[in-house]
Each structure stands twice: as C-alpha cells, then as structure tokens.
Write an enzyme that holds these catalytic residues in place. Sequence first.
Site, PDB file in Angstrom:
ATOM      1  N   LYS A  58       0.777  -1.136   0.216  1.00  0.00           N
ATOM      2  CA  LYS A  58      -0.340  -0.449   0.489  1.00  0.00           C
ATOM      3  C   LYS A  58       0.823   1.459  -0.013  1.00  0.00           C
ATOM      4  CE  LYS A  58      -2.518  -2.654  -0.643  1.00  0.00           C
ATOM      5  NZ  LYS A  58      -3.023  -4.168  -0.552  1.00  0.00           N
ATOM      6  N   GLY A 188      -0.640 -14.170 -13.783  1.00  0.00           N
ATOM      7  CA  GLY A 188      -1.098 -14.163 -12.300  1.00  0.00           C
ATOM      8  C   GLY A 188      -1.835 -12.897 -12.283  1.00  0.00           C
ATOM      9  N   VAL A 282       1.203 -16.186  -8.530  1.00  0.00           N
ATOM     10  CA  VAL A 282      -0.061 -17.462  -8.855  1.00  0.00           C
ATOM     11  C   VAL A 282      -1.055 -17.946  -7.811  1.00  0.00           C
ATOM     12  CG1 VAL A 282       0.659 -17.410 -10.685  1.00  0.00           C
ATOM     13  CG2 VAL A 282       1.515 -19.479  -9.085  1.00  0.00           C
ATOM     14  N   ARG A 284      -1.455 -17.693  -3.153  1.00  0.00           N
ATOM     15  CA  ARG A 284       0.049 -17.973  -2.108  1.00  0.00           C
ATOM     16  C   ARG A 284      -0.808 -19.652  -0.838  1.00  0.00           C
ATOM     17  NH1 ARG A 284       3.246 -13.701   0.609  1.00  0.00           N
ATOM     18  NH2 ARG A 284       2.619 -15.250   2.236  1.00  0.00           N
ATOM     19  N   HIS A 456     -24.014  14.990   1.992  1.00  0.00           N
ATOM     20  CA  HIS A 456     -24.010  15.415   1.131  1.00  0.00           C
ATOM     21  C   HIS A 456     -22.462  16.578   1.427  1.00  0.00           C
ATOM     22  CE1 HIS A 456     -25.101  16.969  -2.813  1.00  0.00           C
ATOM     23  NE2 HIS A 456     -25.303  17.808  -2.703  1.00  0.00           N
TER      24      HIS A 456
HETATM   25  P1  FAD Z   1       1.405 -14.051   7.974  1.00  0.00           P
HETATM   26  O1  FAD Z   1       1.470 -12.513   8.136  1.00  0.00           O
HETATM   27  O2  FAD Z   1       2.499 -15.039   6.835  1.00  0.00           O
HETATM   28  O3  FAD Z   1       2.614 -14.508   9.302  1.00  0.00           O
HETATM   29  C1  FAD Z   1       3.318 -16.020   9.655  1.00  0.00           C
HETATM   30  C2  FAD Z   1       4.220 -15.085  10.619  1.00  0.00           C
HETATM   31  O4  FAD Z   1       4.667 -17.107  11.076  1.00  0.00           O
HETATM   32  C3  FAD Z   1       5.768 -15.037   9.492  1.00  0.00           C
HETATM   33  O5  FAD Z   1       6.205 -13.960   9.954  1.00  0.00           O
HETATM   34  C4  FAD Z   1       6.330 -16.499   9.754  1.00  0.00           C
HETATM   35  O6  FAD Z   1       8.172 -16.363   9.972  1.00  0.00           O
HETATM   36  C5  FAD Z   1       5.949 -17.533  10.777  1.00  0.00           C
HETATM   37  N1  FAD Z   1       6.703 -18.386  11.133  1.00  0.00           N
HETATM   38  C6  FAD Z   1       6.007 -19.360  10.307  1.00  0.00           C
HETATM   39  N2  FAD Z   1       6.107 -20.200  10.656  1.00  0.00           N
HETATM   40  C7  FAD Z   1       6.948 -20.474  12.214  1.00  0.00           C
HETATM   41  C8  FAD Z   1       7.556 -20.992  13.153  1.00  0.00           C
HETATM   42  N3  FAD Z   1       8.140 -22.263  13.135  1.00  0.00           N
HETATM   43  N4  FAD Z   1       8.218 -20.356  13.960  1.00  0.00           N
HETATM   44  C9  FAD Z   1       8.471 -19.203  14.494  1.00  0.00           C
HETATM   45  N5  FAD Z   1       7.758 -18.461  13.531  1.00  0.00           N
HETATM   46  C10 FAD Z   1       6.995 -18.945  12.456  1.00  0.00           C
HETATM   47  N6  FAD Z   1      -4.421  -9.005   3.325  1.00  0.00           N
HETATM   48  C11 FAD Z   1      -4.997  -8.067   3.449  1.00  0.00           C
HETATM   49  O7  FAD Z   1      -6.303  -8.557   4.054  1.00  0.00           O
HETATM   50  N7  FAD Z   1      -4.679  -6.598   2.935  1.00  0.00           N
HETATM   51  C12 FAD Z   1      -3.879  -6.826   2.164  1.00  0.00           C
HETATM   52  O8  FAD Z   1      -3.956  -5.264   1.078  1.00  0.00           O
HETATM   53  C13 FAD Z   1      -2.671  -7.280   2.210  1.00  0.00           C
HETATM   54  N8  FAD Z   1      -1.748  -7.237   1.264  1.00  0.00           N
HETATM   55  C14 FAD Z   1      -1.407  -7.583   0.872  1.00  0.00           C
HETATM   56  C15 FAD Z   1       0.217  -7.920  -0.106  1.00  0.00           C
HETATM   57  C16 FAD Z   1       0.992  -8.665  -0.510  1.00  0.00           C
HETATM   58  C17 FAD Z   1       1.896  -8.481  -2.079  1.00  0.00           C
HETATM   59  C18 FAD Z   1       0.742 -10.493   0.089  1.00  0.00           C
HETATM   60  C19 FAD Z   1       2.162 -11.110   0.072  1.00  0.00           C
HETATM   61  C20 FAD Z   1      -0.017 -10.253   1.172  1.00  0.00           C
HETATM   62  C21 FAD Z   1      -1.442  -9.489   1.432  1.00  0.00           C
HETATM   63  N9  FAD Z   1      -2.065  -9.400   1.949  1.00  0.00           N
HETATM   64  C22 FAD Z   1      -3.187  -9.172   2.560  1.00  0.00           C
HETATM   65  C23 FAD Z   1      -1.796 -10.649   2.879  1.00  0.00           C
HETATM   66  C24 FAD Z   1      -1.601 -10.777   4.595  1.00  0.00           C
HETATM   67  O9  FAD Z   1      -0.374 -10.632   4.443  1.00  0.00           O
HETATM   68  C25 FAD Z   1      -1.781 -12.214   4.947  1.00  0.00           C
HETATM   69  O10 FAD Z   1      -3.249 -12.715   4.628  1.00  0.00           O
HETATM   70  C26 FAD Z   1      -1.667 -12.199   5.732  1.00  0.00           C
HETATM   71  O11 FAD Z   1      -0.751 -11.492   6.285  1.00  0.00           O
HETATM   72  C27 FAD Z   1      -1.783 -13.401   6.988  1.00  0.00           C
HETATM   73  O12 FAD Z   1      -1.297 -13.949   8.635  1.00  0.00           O
HETATM   74  P2  FAD Z   1      -1.004 -14.719   9.164  1.00  0.00           P
HETATM   75  O13 FAD Z   1      -0.709 -14.311  10.416  1.00  0.00           O
HETATM   76  O14 FAD Z   1      -1.711 -15.657   8.992  1.00  0.00           O
HETATM   77  O15 FAD Z   1       0.098 -14.940   8.401  1.00  0.00           O
HETATM   78  P1  NAD Z   2      -4.582 -14.659  -6.048  1.00  0.00           P
HETATM   79  O1  NAD Z   2      -5.212 -16.126  -5.707  1.00  0.00           O
HETATM   80  O2  NAD Z   2      -5.398 -14.117  -6.171  1.00  0.00           O
HETATM   81  O3  NAD Z   2      -4.233 -14.510  -7.941  1.00  0.00           O
HETATM   82  C1  NAD Z   2      -3.751 -15.695  -8.396  1.00  0.00           C
HETATM   83  C2  NAD Z   2      -3.767 -15.801  -9.783  1.00  0.00           C
HETATM   84  O4  NAD Z   2      -3.203 -16.024 -10.718  1.00  0.00           O
HETATM   85  C3  NAD Z   2      -5.026 -16.013 -10.006  1.00  0.00           C
HETATM   86  O5  NAD Z   2      -6.028 -15.222 -11.094  1.00  0.00           O
HETATM   87  C4  NAD Z   2      -5.091 -17.316 -11.276  1.00  0.00           C
HETATM   88  O6  NAD Z   2      -6.046 -18.050 -12.117  1.00  0.00           O
HETATM   89  C5  NAD Z   2      -4.016 -17.343 -12.007  1.00  0.00           C
HETATM   90  N1  NAD Z   2      -3.025 -18.763 -12.037  1.00  0.00           N
HETATM   91  C6  NAD Z   2      -3.347 -19.185 -10.815  1.00  0.00           C
HETATM   92  N2  NAD Z   2      -1.534 -20.304 -11.666  1.00  0.00           N
HETATM   93  C7  NAD Z   2      -1.363 -19.774 -12.893  1.00  0.00           C
HETATM   94  C8  NAD Z   2      -0.909 -20.215 -13.647  1.00  0.00           C
HETATM   95  N3  NAD Z   2       0.341 -20.913 -13.841  1.00  0.00           N
HETATM   96  N4  NAD Z   2      -0.600 -18.862 -15.043  1.00  0.00           N
HETATM   97  C9  NAD Z   2      -1.165 -17.995 -15.077  1.00  0.00           C
HETATM   98  N5  NAD Z   2      -2.447 -17.710 -14.168  1.00  0.00           N
HETATM   99  C10 NAD Z   2      -2.109 -18.329 -12.983  1.00  0.00           C
HETATM  100  O7  NAD Z   2      -3.206 -14.900  -5.818  1.00  0.00           O
HETATM  101  P2  NAD Z   2      -1.815 -13.468  -5.348  1.00  0.00           P
HETATM  102  O8  NAD Z   2      -1.886 -12.791  -6.425  1.00  0.00           O
HETATM  103  O9  NAD Z   2      -0.948 -14.904  -5.602  1.00  0.00           O
HETATM  104  O10 NAD Z   2      -2.408 -13.535  -3.428  1.00  0.00           O
HETATM  105  C11 NAD Z   2      -2.092 -14.122  -3.047  1.00  0.00           C
HETATM  106  C12 NAD Z   2      -2.865 -14.649  -1.377  1.00  0.00           C
HETATM  107  O11 NAD Z   2      -2.742 -13.212  -1.259  1.00  0.00           O
HETATM  108  C13 NAD Z   2      -4.029 -13.853  -2.296  1.00  0.00           C
HETATM  109  O12 NAD Z   2      -4.848 -14.549  -2.378  1.00  0.00           O
HETATM  110  C14 NAD Z   2      -4.889 -12.421  -1.125  1.00  0.00           C
HETATM  111  O13 NAD Z   2      -5.806 -13.291  -0.187  1.00  0.00           O
HETATM  112  C15 NAD Z   2      -3.883 -12.322  -0.437  1.00  0.00           C
HETATM  113  N6  NAD Z   2      -3.754 -10.470  -0.719  1.00  0.00           N
HETATM  114  C16 NAD Z   2      -4.616 -10.256  -0.330  1.00  0.00           C
HETATM  115  C17 NAD Z   2      -4.231  -8.672  -0.979  1.00  0.00           C
HETATM  116  C18 NAD Z   2      -5.445  -7.539  -1.054  1.00  0.00           C
HETATM  117  O14 NAD Z   2      -6.452  -7.609   0.243  1.00  0.00           O
HETATM  118  N7  NAD Z   2      -5.635  -6.547  -1.079  1.00  0.00           N
HETATM  119  C19 NAD Z   2      -3.342  -8.498  -1.184  1.00  0.00           C
HETATM  120  C20 NAD Z   2      -2.613  -9.285  -2.400  1.00  0.00           C
HETATM  121  C21 NAD Z   2      -2.414 -10.221  -1.762  1.00  0.00           C
END
Ligand code: FAD
Ligand code: NAD
Length: 483
Positions: A58, A188, A282, A284, A456
């Site tokens: 963001k 993706g 593609v 997570r 408004h």
């Molecule tokens: P995580 O945030 O992945 O945290 C898990 C933690 O556990 C990690 O720090 C890891 O190091 C630790 N861990 C794992 N195994 C062990 C172990 N054995 N011992 C100790 N520590 C360990 N979601 C939204 O809602 N809004 C968004 O705008 C958004 N944007 C995103 C943008 C990107 C680029 C990405 C990749 C994800 C985004 N997400 C977004 C998804 C969001 O980040 C995840 O859904 C969220 O972080 C999940 O939270 P969590 O606590 O389950 O896991």
């Molecule tokens: P996603 O599931 O949103 O999108 C993956 C896309 O890749 C899908 O459209 C799928 O059809 C496509 N795909 C899969 N295999 C493919 C292939 N071999 N070739 C071409 N396309 C393919 O997953 P993401 O964008 O990687 O994000 C991962 C997760 O992180 C999401 O599930 C989302 O919940 C979370 N996230 C959330 C936010 C947010 O809330 N704003 C932002 C970023 C990530």
Amino acid sequence: MSDKYDVVVIGAGPAGYVCAIRAAQLGLKTACIEKMKNSEGKGVNGGTCLNVGCIPSKALLDSSYKFWEIQHGSDQHGITIKDAGLDVPKMIGRKDAIVKQLTQGIAGLFKANGVTSLFGTGRLLAERKVEYTDESGKVTVLEADNVVIASGSQPIDIPVAPVDGEVIIDSTGALELQAVPGRLGVIGAGVIGLELGSVWNRLGSEVVLLEAMEDFLAIMDQQIAKETKKILTKQGLDIRLGCRVTGSQIKGRGKSKKVEVTYLGADGAEAKEIFDKLIVCVGRRPFTENLLAPDCGVALDERGSIYVNEHCATNAPGVWAVGDVVRGPMLAHKGSEEGVMVAERIAGHKTQVNYDIITNVVYIHPEVASVGRTEEQVKQSGEPYKIGTFPFVASGRALAADEKDGLVKMIVHEESDRVLGCHIVGPSAADLVQQVAIAMEFGSTAEDLALMVFGHPTLSEAVHEAALAANGHAIHIPNKRKR
Ligand code: FAD
Ligand code: NAD
C-alpha cells in the site's frame, strides 16, 4: 522465568500477534515466537502483512498513485506540472521506514500488554509442548495449556518460471526493485498481480499480465470484474486471459539480463514475450514446514491447510490454528479476527467470527471492494433477488473529485429485502463497502439503508442511492425497477 505458559503462539503476523495481545489482555501468560528477520538480520514481528505484504504494497501504491496523478490527473483541474521526477530508491526507502515504524510498534504493544516476545523458531511437539530454537540455536521446550499456530503462508512456485530473485521475482522482490523495469511481465492477474502491476505501470513500466483463467477476477462479481478490467485496460495494463505459460528462459548477462516467456494464448497459439522483470504471483499456500512433529496430533486438510473447526480448534486438544495457515480467504483482517476469537475462547468466552461478512479489497485505483455474496452466487442458490446499482458518474462528490469511473452494486433478497452482498469499483470503495458490512452485521434491509440520512456531498451517497435503486426509489438516476 518459568517456561510454562497459558498460551504460546507460533508466528507474529496479524493473526498471531493480535491473538497474543488479546490473550495477554485477558490475563493469560502468553509468549509469541517469530522466526522472521529484517534486512539487518534482526528478529522482526508483523509477519507477511507488515513486512512484505499489505503495508509495503500500500505504501508503494500510494506513492506511485501520487506520481501518476500529478502527470495525468492535474491538467483538467487547471494545474500544469512540468517535469515530475522519480527517485525509486527514495520511494522504496519511504516504504521501508513505514515498515520499520509499524513492526517496532508491535514490539511496543507486546511490551505494554505483557506478551513475552521470543525470536527464533517454534515447532509443535505432542501434549502442547513447543520446541523453541532461539536465534543462537539454543533449544528450549516450552509447556503450554494452549498453543496457537499462526505460521501464515508463502508464495506458490511454478516450475515453468522458477523465481531466481533477480529477473524472475515474487511479490517480495517486486516491493524491492530499485529501478523501473522497461517491460514487466506478471504471471497471474489476481490481487497481487493487479496491485503490484499497477504500481510499476504508474511509474512507467509497460506491464503485461498473463492469466490462466478465462474470466477476469473470477471469484468477484462478474459485472464489477468486467468494469474493473475496462478501467485497468484504459490505464495501460495489458491483461491477457486464458494464457498457459509453458516456459521461461533467461537471456543475456549482468544488468542486461531479461527473461523470455513462452505461453499458449487463449486461441491456443504459442506466443513469446521478452521482459526485463517477471513477477510470479499465482497464489499462496499455507506454511507448515518444520512446524509439526509427527506425533503432535494436528492434521492437515487436502489443500495442506491445518484442519480446524469453525472456532479454529485443531483436532489436537488445546491446539488452535488461525490466519493464512487455515481454510478461508488469505486476508490479514480475517486472521486477526480468528486470533481474537481463539484468545477469547481460551479465556472461556463464546466469541465467533462471522465468515459471511468479510470484506475483500483490491487496492488499485479506483479500488475494488466487496462484501457478502456475488450475483452469480445468489443466482446459483436459487434465492429470489433484486439489484440496485448506482454509477459514480451520477455522484456530485465523485464528479467534483474527477472520480467518475465505476459503480456501487447492491444485491438484496427479493422478499425479505435483506442486503446479501455489495460490490463496488470506484473511489474509496474499501471504506464504502465497510459501511455496508456494518449494516449487514446488523441484518439491515435495503429499506433500512434507504431511510438513513447520508451526508451531502459524500461518496457514501452512492451506497444510499444503490440501496434506494434496489426498490426502484433512486432519486439521482432513472430507476430500472419501477415501484
Ligand atoms: P503471516 O503474516 O504470514 O505471518 C506468519 C508468521 O509466522 C511469519 O512472520 C512467519 O515468519 C512466522 N512463522 C512461520 N513458521 C514459524 C515457526 N515455525 N516459528 C516461528 N515463526 C514462524 N491482506 C489483506 O487483508 N489486505 C491487503 O492489502 C493485503 N495485501 C497483501 C499484499 C501482498 C504483497 C501479500 C503477499 C499479501 C497481502 N495480504 C493482504 C495478505 C496478508 O498479508 C496475509 O493474509 C496475512 O499476513 C496473514 O497473516 P498470518 O498472521 O496468518 O500470517
Ligand atoms: P490470487 O489467488 O489472488 O491470484 C492468483 C492468480 O493467478 C489467479 O487469478 C489464478 O487464476 C492465476 N494463476 C494461477 N496459476 C497460474 C498460472 N500457472 N499461470 C497464469 N495464471 C495463474 O493470488 P495472489 O495474487 O498471488 O495473492 C495471494 C493471496 O494474497 C491472495 O489470496 C490474497 O488473499 C492475498 N492478498 C490480498 C491482498 C488484498 O487483500 N488487497 C493483496 C495481495 C494479496
């Protein structure tokens, strides 16, 4: 200090750290183990969300939007700006500073609430014992009445485009680029592809997204998805649907390295594209590596998530799991609410998460946001429904801000008038949809929303008008439904 806790949380992302804080607030002796390290090699809390997910993406979306807006969004306001400059390392540095501030904030919150923060790795053993390996390699066994697994998720790899961290990168790499790639490929066109593709498109990259599915944003309401695709295409994103990537090859050396991607297009014909960088996003998958001892009693489901019931209890007594590592959408707020629920259930409360009302946002411009069921889902259920829509072009506030793209779509039960879902592409969609989520939590009907007074001129008047439109009472557009 004794190594016996009421609660040990493994993972300090938004699911784990929130759970730990809430547990400590409830008087439970709580420790939270985190293995992530920052760029200085020091243990860091906050997980994917704060370090390499929600917050850094963001920060770059906001920076890149400012750059785009001064170039493309000022002239019509009568403002002429010449020679907008770009300092990418400074932009990335700002993002890093925000991450640092927020992750240090978690350390402060842990301290204030009395959570013991442990950096290192946790592994669940039998009988709610946790093997904790600290950063020096020293192993201790912690005993706990309850263990909460919050280990998160990691990007899915595809063999046809293996991430090398240099030319082929994942989302983390795409948040670290120090220069704008001339041509950027994205495999993706999901949430990450659209958000990070938008960042680099706004900064000047030519962005091509190769998406396997034939429908764009297939899980979203398809009317909103189609409108979104139109808007993104106008912004210059080249979105190619129905593509199957079959291979990738690194070409050139040193700084001139590029990647050639081969794929089968929607027509089945083979095509090739050369990119300076390629982001693979593609999806997570749940992260459980080296986490569970064979006799710990925790089972995985068929997708590799930790199996839990509706209250996030695993099938091992006293072991819970929350966030991305369990079923459901991989969203920070979903994990945090699960964390709160589990902490409160451990403390004897009956807290639940309402999984039917979780907002989902794609932070492109304008934002795309949704809550509840899509029209396709409601149609499939066979329930009778009506729809109210309102386009932002008819909103005075949106026009004043030159934000006329998009619409609000409300899906309402035909008989009970209850709001079943709301889908928005448009300015501040994330905040607007949250208003509808609150209404839905209170069982609101479209008429309830229609009878409320909306200030408004605000963008939220578009929500009001969509609710009115569901019953044929919209004032500022002609009604499709006559009443
Ligand atoms: P995580 O945030 O992945 O945290 C898990 C933690 O556990 C990690 O720090 C890891 O190091 C630790 N861990 C794992 N195994 C062990 C172990 N054995 N011992 C100790 N520590 C360990 N979601 C939204 O809602 N809004 C968004 O705008 C958004 N944007 C995103 C943008 C990107 C680029 C990405 C990749 C994800 C985004 N997400 C977004 C998804 C969001 O980040 C995840 O859904 C969220 O972080 C999940 O939270 P969590 O606590 O389950 O896991
Ligand atoms: P996603 O599931 O949103 O999108 C993956 C896309 O890749 C899908 O459209 C799928 O059809 C496509 N795909 C899969 N295999 C493919 C292939 N071999 N070739 C071409 N396309 C393919 O997953 P993401 O964008 O990687 O994000 C991962 C997760 O992180 C999401 O599930 C989302 O919940 C979370 N996230 C959330 C936010 C947010 O809330 N704003 C932002 C970023 C990530």
